[in-house]
Design a protein around this motif. Structure first.
Motif, short mmCIF file in Angstrom:
data_model
loop_
_atom_site.label_atom_id
_atom_site.label_comp_id
_atom_site.label_asym_id
_atom_site.label_seq_id
_atom_site.Cartn_x
_atom_site.Cartn_y
_atom_site.Cartn_z
N THR A 55 2.84 -7.24 -2.55
CA THR A 55 2.19 -6.58 -1.73
C THR A 55 1.29 -5.54 -1.13
O THR A 55 2.90 -4.92 -0.54
N ASP B 124 0.14 -2.80 1.42
CA ASP B 124 -0.47 -2.40 2.49
C ASP B 124 -1.29 -1.95 2.63
O ASP B 124 -2.39 -1.89 1.80
N ARG C 59 -1.70 -7.12 4.57
CA ARG C 59 -1.26 -6.95 3.26
C ARG C 59 -1.52 -7.46 1.98
O ARG C 59 -2.96 -9.03 2.73
#
Length: 87
Positions: free
Chosen positions: A15, A17, A51
């Motif tokens: 993922t 940020d 995320r």
């Protein structure tokens, strides 16, 4: 693990940020936070940090593009993204 580049951003099973998503969409992090808080953009929390999956990246880019090109507000941009996702 699959991975590929999307406009110089590596997108894979990992993922992104907040800063990475904002950078990939060419918007400030506050733009992302505002849309998350409004319920227009989803995120996952991991250790207190936002995320974003690759699907979130696609949606955020669509919303940012719609807002820029058509001077649309965030709700209209989210509706456009919803309609594109349905098609």
């Amino acid at each position: 693990m699959k991975s590929h580049k999307v406009n110089a951003v590596l997108v894979d099973d990992e993922t992104l940020d907040l800063q990475e998503l904002a950078s990939a969409c060419a918007v400030p992090p506050t733009w992302v936070v505002e849309r998350v808080e409004a319920g227009l953009l989803a995120c996952h929390s991991s250790g207190g940090e936002m995320r974003f999956a690759s699907a979130h990246l696609v949606r955020a880019r669509r919303m940012a593009t719609t807002e820029r090109r058509f001077d649309a507000n965030q709700e209209i941009a989210a509706l456009v993204a919803d309609l594109i996702e349905e098609v």
